[in-house]
Design a protein around this motif. Structure first.
Motif, PDB file in Angstrom:
ATOM      1  N   SER A 160       0.833  -1.203   0.000  1.00  0.00           N
ATOM      2  CA  SER A 160       0.000   0.000   0.000  1.00  0.00           C
ATOM      3  C   SER A 160       0.873   1.261   0.000  1.00  0.00           C
ATOM      4  O   SER A 160       1.725   1.418  -0.870  1.00  0.00           O
ATOM      5  CB  SER A 160      -0.959  -0.044   1.190  1.00  0.00           C
ATOM      6  N   TYR A 161       0.697   2.158   0.989  1.00  0.00           N
ATOM      7  CA  TYR A 161       1.531   3.359   1.040  1.00  0.00           C
ATOM      8  C   TYR A 161       3.009   2.998   1.213  1.00  0.00           C
ATOM      9  O   TYR A 161       3.893   3.799   0.917  1.00  0.00           O
ATOM     10  CB  TYR A 161       1.082   4.288   2.167  1.00  0.00           C
ATOM     11  N   TRP A 195       0.963   2.053  -3.645  1.00  0.00           N
ATOM     12  CA  TRP A 195       0.485   3.416  -3.917  1.00  0.00           C
ATOM     13  C   TRP A 195       1.647   4.219  -4.487  1.00  0.00           C
ATOM     14  O   TRP A 195       1.878   5.368  -4.159  1.00  0.00           O
ATOM     15  CB  TRP A 195      -0.043   4.029  -2.627  1.00  0.00           C
ATOM     16  N   PRO A 198      -0.005   7.330  -7.345  1.00  0.00           N
ATOM     17  CA  PRO A 198      -1.401   7.509  -6.944  1.00  0.00           C
ATOM     18  C   PRO A 198      -2.331   7.888  -8.091  1.00  0.00           C
ATOM     19  O   PRO A 198      -3.472   7.409  -8.144  1.00  0.00           O
ATOM     20  CB  PRO A 198      -1.320   8.630  -5.895  1.00  0.00           C
ATOM     21  N   SER A 201      -3.270   4.871 -10.155  1.00  0.00           N
ATOM     22  CA  SER A 201      -4.267   4.067  -9.446  1.00  0.00           C
ATOM     23  C   SER A 201      -5.649   4.689  -9.596  1.00  0.00           C
ATOM     24  O   SER A 201      -6.626   4.001  -9.922  1.00  0.00           O
ATOM     25  CB  SER A 201      -3.896   3.954  -7.956  1.00  0.00           C
ATOM     26  N   CYS A 346      -5.566   0.244  -4.974  1.00  0.00           N
ATOM     27  CA  CYS A 346      -4.330   0.271  -5.770  1.00  0.00           C
ATOM     28  C   CYS A 346      -4.484  -0.776  -6.875  1.00  0.00           C
ATOM     29  O   CYS A 346      -3.772  -1.783  -6.913  1.00  0.00           O
ATOM     30  CB  CYS A 346      -3.108  -0.014  -4.902  1.00  0.00           C
ATOM     31  N   HIS A 400      -6.155  -6.246  -1.655  1.00  0.00           N
ATOM     32  CA  HIS A 400      -5.098  -5.371  -1.161  1.00  0.00           C
ATOM     33  C   HIS A 400      -4.118  -6.113  -0.251  1.00  0.00           C
ATOM     34  O   HIS A 400      -2.940  -5.787  -0.211  1.00  0.00           O
ATOM     35  CB  HIS A 400      -5.755  -4.219  -0.394  1.00  0.00           C
TER      36      HIS A 400
END
Length: 421
Positions: A160-161, A195, A198, A201, A346, A400
Motif C-alpha cells: 500500500s503506502y 500506492w 497515486p 491508481s 491500488c 489489497h
C-alpha cells in the motif's frame, strides 16, 4: 576462564542471539525497542527471530516489514492480521513468515502504532524522504545493537503506502551503506499493491469497475469525471486539493458500497472493517501485547493514527516512480511488485500502467521476458514476469492484502527473493 575465552563466548552467544533475545508475545524469541530518530521523535521496532529448525538464526535472512496507511501499524496489522506467528485469536498462523526467516516489524512513520512523538519537541514526518531518513537512522542503531545482522541478507517488504515508503527507504539505506554510515547486506525491495503512482491508481478505477461489471456506463462516466479533476490538480501540483477530492464517495454511491480492498469480498452493510482495522485489533493489542512487551507506561497503541496521515497530506498524491527508477539504475538491488488483482484502491491496471511507462537501463530485458503462469501444487495462482532487475507478480484470488488472501502465492514471491517461504 581467561578474558579472551570470555570475549569469544560473548561473541558466540551474540551470533546466536542469546544475549538480545527475550520472550515477547507469541511464538519464538524476540527483541524490541525504541530509537530516537530525531529530537523527540521515536520509532519502535519489534524483531521476531525465526522459529525455523536451524542451529543459528543468522542462517536465515532478515526481512523488514513496513505497513501502509500511512499510519497503520506494522506491529498490529502486519504481525497479527497478516504474517506473524499468531493471529488475534491467539491461534497459530500456518502461513506465517517467522517460521522461515527473521522478521523486523517497524511502526513507521513516527506516531504510528507504538512509535510516538514528544510534544512540542517531536515532529511528525511531512514528506516521504523524512520517513526514509528516519528509517535509516533506526537501522543504524538496530544494526549496532544486533551486529550479527550486518552480515545477514536483508530484504524490505511492504504494501500500500509502503509502495512509496519502501523504495525511498531502500535507496537511502543503500546510499548510507556506500558512505560507510552502516553495514548491511540489502538485496531487494518488494512492494505489494503499491500506492507508488497515486494518479495511475485513481485513473484506473472507472475502467476497472466497468470491466468487472461493478458499475454501468453512468457510474463509469461519473467516476471518470472526478478522476479527471484529480488529474488536473496533480498536474498543477495542487497535492492537498487532489487528496481532498471525494472519489471514494462517488465509487461507493455507484457500487453500493463495494469493498475497496477486495471487490469480491462479502461485506455486510453494517461492517466497519477497513484496512488494518479489525474492530478487535485495538483491544487485543492494548490488553495483551502492550502488557507482554511491558509498554504500559508508553502512549497507547493506535490502530491508525490520523495525525500521521494528515501531516503527510501534501505528499500522499505525489508519485514515487522516479525513486523506483533510481533503484534500478543506480543500485544492484532487485525490485519487485506484486498485485492482488481484486484490489480497487491500488488496482492492478494502474500499477501495470506506471510500470509500462517507467524507463530504466535494462528495461529491454524485462520487456523481452516471458510472462509465465504461477502454479502451486497444480493450482493457477497468478502470473509473473521478471527481467532487468525487476519482477512483477499478478496474484489471483487476492485483494489489497495478498498475504492474507492468498498465502500460497505470497510464499512463492517470498522464495523468489529470499530463498525461503
Amino acid at each position: 576462564m581467561q578474558l579472551l575465552q570470555v570475549l569469544q563466548l560473548l561473541l558466540l552467544l551474540q551470533s546466536f542471539g542469546w544475549l538480545q533475545a527475550r520472550r515477547g508475545f507469541g511464538a519464538g524469541e524476540q527483541d524490541w525497542g525504541y530509537v530516537e530518530v530525531r529530537k523527540g521523535a521515536h520509532l519502535f521496532y519489534w524483531l521476531h527471530y525465526t522459529t525455523a529448525n536451524v542451529s543459528a538464526y543468522t542462517s536465515r535472512p532478515l526481512v523488514i516489514w513496513l505497513q501502509g496507511g500511512p499510519g497503520v501499524a506494522s506491529t498490529g496489522c502486519g504481525c497479527f492480521e497478516q504474517l506473524g506467528p499468531i493471529d488475534i485469536e491467539g491461534k497459530p498462523r500456518p502461513s506465517n513468515w517467522v517460521q522461515h526467516m527473521n522478521i523486523l516489524f517497524i511502526d513507521s512513520p513516527v506516531g504510528t502504532g507504538f512509535s510516538y512523538v514528544e510534544p512540542p519537541l517531536g515532529r511528525y514526518a511531512e514528506h516521504n524522504n523524512q520517513i526514509a531518513r528516519d528509517l535509516v537512522t533506526l537501522m543504524r542503531t538496530f544494526l549496532r545493537r544486533h551486529a550479527e545482522f550486518q552480515r545477514v541478507p536483508l530484504h524490505i517488504f511492504s504494501e500500500s503506502y509502503g509502495g512509496k515508503m519502501a523504495p525511498e527507504f531502500a535507496l537511502e539505506l543503500q546510499l548510507a551503506k556506500q558512505r560507510g554510515d552502516l553495514e548491511c547486506q540489502l538485496l531487494s525491495v518488494v512492494v505489494g499493491n503499491p500506492w507508488t503512482s497515486p494518479l495511475d491508481s485513481t485513473l484506473s478505477y472507472a475502467p476497472y469497475l466497468l470491466q468487472l461489471g461493478i458499475v454501468d456506463h453512468d457510474g463509469y462516466r461519473n467516476i471518470s469525471r472526478v478522476a479527471a479533476e484529480i488529474a488536473q490538480l496533480v498536474y498543477a501540483g495542487k497535492w492537498l486539493q487532489a487528496m481532498d477530492q471525494s472519489i471514494q464517495e462517488v465509487v461507493e454511491t455507484h457500487t453500493g458500497g463495494v469493498f475497496l480492498y477486495n471487490t469480491q469480498r462479502r461485506v455486510h452493510v453494517n461492517d466497519v472493517y477497513r484496512y488494518g482495522e479489525d474492530p478487535k485489533l485495538r483491544e487485543f493489542m492494548v490488553n495483551n501485547v502492550t502488557q507482554a512487551l511491558n509498554l504500559t507506561h508508553m502512549s497507547e497503541w493506535m490502530v491508525q493514527n490520523a495525525t500521521v496521515f494528515i501531516k503527510l497530506g501534501s505528499d500522499i498524491f505525489k508519485p514515487a516512480v522516479h525513486i523506483v527508477t533510481r533503484l534500478l539504475n543506480e543500485t544492484p538491488l532487485r525490485v519487485g511488485v506484486y498485485s492482488g488483482m481484486l484490489d480497487l484502491l491500488c488496482a492492478t491496471p494502474g500499477t501495470v500502467n506506471w510500470i509500462n511507462r517507467m524507463q530504466w537501463k535494462r528495461k529491454d530485458q524485462y520487456v523481452g521476458a516471458s510472462r509465465r503462469p504461477v502454479r502451486i501444487n497444480g493450482m493457477l495462482e497468478g502470473y509473473e514476469k521478471q527481467g532487468g532487475g525487476f519482477s512483477m507478480f499478478w496474484v489471483y484470488r487476492a485483494g489489497h492484502l495478498v498475504q492474507e488472501d492468498n498465502p500460497a502465492a505470497m510464499s512463492h514471491i517470498l522464495r523468489e527473493f529470499t530463498g525461503f517461504g
